[in-house]
Design a protein around this motif. Structure first.
Motif, PDB file in Angstrom:
ATOM      1  N   LYS A 104       0.833  -1.205   0.000  1.00 50.84           N
ATOM      2  CA  LYS A 104       0.000   0.000   0.000  1.00 50.84           C
ATOM      3  C   LYS A 104       0.866   1.253   0.000  1.00 50.84           C
ATOM      4  O   LYS A 104       0.531   2.249  -0.662  1.00 50.84           O
ATOM      5  CB  LYS A 104      -0.934  -0.010   1.212  1.00 50.84           C
ATOM      6  N   ASN A 105       1.994   1.230   0.723  1.00 48.04           N
ATOM      7  CA  ASN A 105       2.918   2.367   0.679  1.00 48.04           C
ATOM      8  C   ASN A 105       3.431   2.575  -0.736  1.00 48.04           C
ATOM      9  O   ASN A 105       3.497   3.715  -1.224  1.00 48.04           O
ATOM     10  CB  ASN A 105       4.087   2.139   1.636  1.00 48.04           C
ATOM     11  N   LEU A 106       3.782   1.494  -1.402  1.00 47.31           N
ATOM     12  CA  LEU A 106       4.273   1.607  -2.775  1.00 47.31           C
ATOM     13  C   LEU A 106       3.190   2.164  -3.693  1.00 47.31           C
ATOM     14  O   LEU A 106       3.441   3.070  -4.501  1.00 47.31           O
ATOM     15  CB  LEU A 106       4.750   0.248  -3.276  1.00 47.31           C
ATOM     16  N   ARG A 107       1.987   1.644  -3.573  1.00 44.98           N
ATOM     17  CA  ARG A 107       0.909   2.068  -4.466  1.00 44.98           C
ATOM     18  C   ARG A 107       0.526   3.532  -4.259  1.00 44.98           C
ATOM     19  O   ARG A 107       0.042   4.196  -5.193  1.00 44.98           O
ATOM     20  CB  ARG A 107      -0.304   1.162  -4.290  1.00 44.98           C
ATOM     21  N   LEU A 108       0.742   4.059  -3.066  1.00 40.91           N
ATOM     22  CA  LEU A 108       0.474   5.476  -2.836  1.00 40.91           C
ATOM     23  C   LEU A 108       1.341   6.353  -3.739  1.00 40.91           C
ATOM     24  O   LEU A 108       0.922   7.444  -4.145  1.00 40.91           O
ATOM     25  CB  LEU A 108       0.701   5.830  -1.367  1.00 40.91           C
ATOM     26  N   GLY A 109       2.531   5.861  -4.056  1.00 41.41           N
ATOM     27  CA  GLY A 109       3.408   6.624  -4.942  1.00 41.41           C
ATOM     28  C   GLY A 109       2.876   6.735  -6.354  1.00 41.41           C
ATOM     29  O   GLY A 109       3.264   7.631  -7.119  1.00 41.41           O
ATOM     30  N   ALA A 110       1.970   5.832  -6.720  1.00 42.94           N
ATOM     31  CA  ALA A 110       1.405   5.815  -8.073  1.00 42.94           C
ATOM     32  C   ALA A 110       0.161   6.685  -8.184  1.00 42.94           C
ATOM     33  O   ALA A 110      -0.503   6.665  -9.227  1.00 42.94           O
ATOM     34  CB  ALA A 110       1.071   4.379  -8.478  1.00 42.94           C
ATOM     35  N   TYR A 111      -0.153   7.463  -7.164  1.00 41.68           N
ATOM     36  CA  TYR A 111      -1.384   8.260  -7.180  1.00 41.68           C
ATOM     37  C   TYR A 111      -1.517   9.134  -8.430  1.00 41.68           C
ATOM     38  O   TYR A 111      -2.615   9.247  -8.989  1.00 41.68           O
ATOM     39  CB  TYR A 111      -1.473   9.119  -5.922  1.00 41.68           C
ATOM     40  N   PRO A 112      -0.435   9.756  -8.925  1.00 39.07           N
ATOM     41  CA  PRO A 112      -0.587  10.581 -10.132  1.00 39.07           C
ATOM     42  C   PRO A 112      -1.064   9.780 -11.344  1.00 39.07           C
ATOM     43  O   PRO A 112      -1.584  10.356 -12.299  1.00 39.07           O
ATOM     44  CB  PRO A 112       0.828  11.132 -10.362  1.00 39.07           C
ATOM     45  N   HIS A 113      -0.884   8.453 -11.310  1.00 34.14           N
ATOM     46  CA  HIS A 113      -1.282   7.596 -12.426  1.00 34.14           C
ATOM     47  C   HIS A 113      -2.413   6.650 -12.014  1.00 34.14           C
ATOM     48  O   HIS A 113      -2.535   5.546 -12.537  1.00 34.14           O
ATOM     49  CB  HIS A 113      -0.085   6.779 -12.910  1.00 34.14           C
ATOM     50  N   ARG A 114      -3.244   7.085 -11.075  1.00 39.11           N
ATOM     51  CA  ARG A 114      -4.230   6.189 -10.460  1.00 39.11           C
ATOM     52  C   ARG A 114      -5.215   5.603 -11.469  1.00 39.11           C
ATOM     53  O   ARG A 114      -5.827   4.564 -11.199  1.00 39.11           O
ATOM     54  CB  ARG A 114      -4.975   6.919  -9.337  1.00 39.11           C
ATOM     55  N   ARG A 115      -5.393   6.261 -12.614  1.00 41.52           N
ATOM     56  CA  ARG A 115      -6.336   5.746 -13.614  1.00 41.52           C
ATOM     57  C   ARG A 115      -5.691   4.721 -14.558  1.00 41.52           C
ATOM     58  O   ARG A 115      -6.387   4.122 -15.379  1.00 41.52           O
ATOM     59  CB  ARG A 115      -6.918   6.905 -14.428  1.00 41.52           C
ATOM     60  N   ASP A 116      -4.380   4.552 -14.426  1.00 44.46           N
ATOM     61  CA  ASP A 116      -3.655   3.633 -15.319  1.00 44.46           C
ATOM     62  C   ASP A 116      -3.258   2.383 -14.549  1.00 44.46           C
ATOM     63  O   ASP A 116      -2.108   2.204 -14.155  1.00 44.46           O
ATOM     64  CB  ASP A 116      -2.414   4.343 -15.881  1.00 44.46           C
ATOM     65  N   SER A 117      -4.217   1.489 -14.330  1.00 40.86           N
ATOM     66  CA  SER A 117      -3.954   0.302 -13.516  1.00 40.86           C
ATOM     67  C   SER A 117      -2.949  -0.631 -14.181  1.00 40.86           C
ATOM     68  O   SER A 117      -2.112  -1.238 -13.501  1.00 40.86           O
ATOM     69  CB  SER A 117      -5.255  -0.449 -13.242  1.00 40.86           C
ATOM     70  N   VAL A 118      -2.992  -0.726 -15.499  1.00 45.74           N
ATOM     71  CA  VAL A 118      -2.059  -1.606 -16.201  1.00 45.74           C
ATOM     72  C   VAL A 118      -0.630  -1.091 -16.034  1.00 45.74           C
ATOM     73  O   VAL A 118       0.297  -1.851 -15.716  1.00 45.74           O
ATOM     74  CB  VAL A 118      -2.420  -1.708 -17.700  1.00 45.74           C
ATOM     75  N   GLY A 119      -0.452   0.206 -16.235  1.00 49.23           N
ATOM     76  CA  GLY A 119       0.880   0.791 -16.075  1.00 49.23           C
ATOM     77  C   GLY A 119       1.389   0.695 -14.651  1.00 49.23           C
ATOM     78  O   GLY A 119       2.573   0.458 -14.412  1.00 49.23           O
ATOM     79  N   ASN A 120       0.483   0.847 -13.689  1.00 51.31           N
ATOM     80  CA  ASN A 120       0.883   0.767 -12.288  1.00 51.31           C
ATOM     81  C   ASN A 120       1.329  -0.644 -11.909  1.00 51.31           C
ATOM     82  O   ASN A 120       2.286  -0.819 -11.145  1.00 51.31           O
ATOM     83  CB  ASN A 120      -0.264   1.211 -11.381  1.00 51.31           C
ATOM     84  N   GLU A 121       0.634  -1.640 -12.421  1.00 52.96           N
ATOM     85  CA  GLU A 121       1.031  -3.020 -12.134  1.00 52.96           C
ATOM     86  C   GLU A 121       2.400  -3.319 -12.742  1.00 52.96           C
ATOM     87  O   GLU A 121       3.229  -3.989 -12.122  1.00 52.96           O
ATOM     88  CB  GLU A 121      -0.012  -4.000 -12.679  1.00 52.96           C
ATOM     89  N   ALA A 122       2.637  -2.812 -13.942  1.00 56.75           N
ATOM     90  CA  ALA A 122       3.933  -3.024 -14.585  1.00 56.75           C
ATOM     91  C   ALA A 122       5.041  -2.341 -13.799  1.00 56.75           C
ATOM     92  O   ALA A 122       6.135  -2.905 -13.615  1.00 56.75           O
ATOM     93  CB  ALA A 122       3.893  -2.498 -16.022  1.00 56.75           C
ATOM     94  N   GLN A 123       4.757  -1.121 -13.298  1.00 58.90           N
ATOM     95  CA  GLN A 123       5.777  -0.404 -12.528  1.00 58.90           C
ATOM     96  C   GLN A 123       6.026  -1.079 -11.190  1.00 58.90           C
ATOM     97  O   GLN A 123       7.165  -1.130 -10.711  1.00 58.90           O
ATOM     98  CB  GLN A 123       5.352   1.049 -12.326  1.00 58.90           C
ATOM     99  N   LEU A 124       4.974  -1.626 -10.573  1.00 55.51           N
ATOM    100  CA  LEU A 124       5.142  -2.341  -9.311  1.00 55.51           C
ATOM    101  C   LEU A 124       6.050  -3.551  -9.505  1.00 55.51           C
ATOM    102  O   LEU A 124       6.907  -3.841  -8.659  1.00 55.51           O
ATOM    103  CB  LEU A 124       3.780  -2.769  -8.768  1.00 55.51           C
ATOM    104  N   LYS A 125       5.890  -4.245 -10.615  1.00 50.40           N
ATOM    105  CA  LYS A 125       6.764  -5.385 -10.907  1.00 50.40           C
ATOM    106  C   LYS A 125       8.216  -4.935 -11.052  1.00 50.40           C
ATOM    107  O   LYS A 125       9.139  -5.629 -10.620  1.00 50.40           O
ATOM    108  CB  LYS A 125       6.294  -6.094 -12.177  1.00 50.40           C
TER     109      LYS A 125
END
Length: 240
Positions: free
Chosen positions: A100-121
């Motif tokens: 959840k801490n990591l995903r908070l960093g993706a807030y600017p891209h919150r509508r791009d779930s595919v991109g966020n999952e790729a960045q998390l990997k």
């Protein structure tokens, strides 16, 4: 076609806290794709500079730009330009899980779930120690693992300019090596990096160039080799 990163350009920057001048007549450049280290003791003004570049502190005079101005006091605009700050002290949410801490960093891209999952990997690939810790509370991790989360959170914003404020502070040598290895990989992927550090050996080992900051002013700048061989740097920061 991907647009190239702009340079970070700082000209005659002056930042004050009341009557106290924290930065004065500061000039600094980070060219696209560069890794630049900022050396300086506590109180030299490194964190003030980073807060200013992240839109958290307005300068009294001067300019800082990354394609557009970074000095209007709007952190969300700085992030939208591709600038992400990993602050000194980590500033995690200790009760929240690592993921959840990591995903908070993706807030600017919150509508791009595919991109966020790729960045998390990508973040987990950089810091494999975090994979098994993903469901654990961030506050339960070791200091080194918490620093990995802090860097990873900044990377989740998908920056093209990464600001790192004392990432090795308080870490064991082996963990410093892991964290700096990841930072080097990020830089090699094309992300520009401005790294503030007191661990001059570790920082200069991976940097292209560097600046020495003293009492809010740049007192020396040069290539990695020049700084490592400068008697003032060797005495003050390398203990030689």
């Amino acid at each position: 076609m991907t647009r190239p990163n702009p340079p970070l350009e700082i000209h005659n920057l002056e930042v004050r806290y009341g009557a106290y001048t924290a930065l004065q007549h500061l000039n600094l450049t980070v060219n696209p794709g560069e890794m630049v280290v900022l050396l300086g003791a506590n109180g030299a003004g490194k964190s003030t500079l980073f807060r200013t570049l992240a839109g958290l502190q307005r300068p009294a005079n001067g300019t800082a730009s990354y394609g557009q101005s970074l000095t209007n006091g709007k952190p969300e605009q700085c992030v939208s330009l591709g600038v992400a700050l990993c602050p000194e002290g980590r500033l995690l949410f200790p009760a929240l899980s690592v993921e959840k801490n990591l995903r908070l960093g993706a807030y600017p891209h919150r509508r791009d779930s595919v991109g966020n999952e790729a960045q998390l990997k990508r973040v987990y690939a950089l810091f494999p120690d975090l994979v098994k810790k993903a469901p654990d509370a961030a506050g339960s991790l070791s200091g080194g693992q918490q620093q990995m989360v802090a860097v990873g959170r900044a990377l989740m914003a998908r920056p093209t300019l990464l600001l790192l404020d004392e990432p090795s502070l308080g870490l064991a040598p082996l963990v410093v090596e892991q964290v700096f290895g990841a930072i080097e990989q990020v830089n090699q992927s094309g992300v520009s990096v401005l790294l503030a550090e007191q661990n001059a050996y570790a920082a200069l080992a991976i940097a292209d160039r560097g600046y020495v900051l003293e009492s809010g002013q740049v007192t020396l700048e040069g290539s990695r080799a020049m700084l490592m061989n400068d008697d003032r740097v060797r005495s003050a920061y390398l203990g030689v």
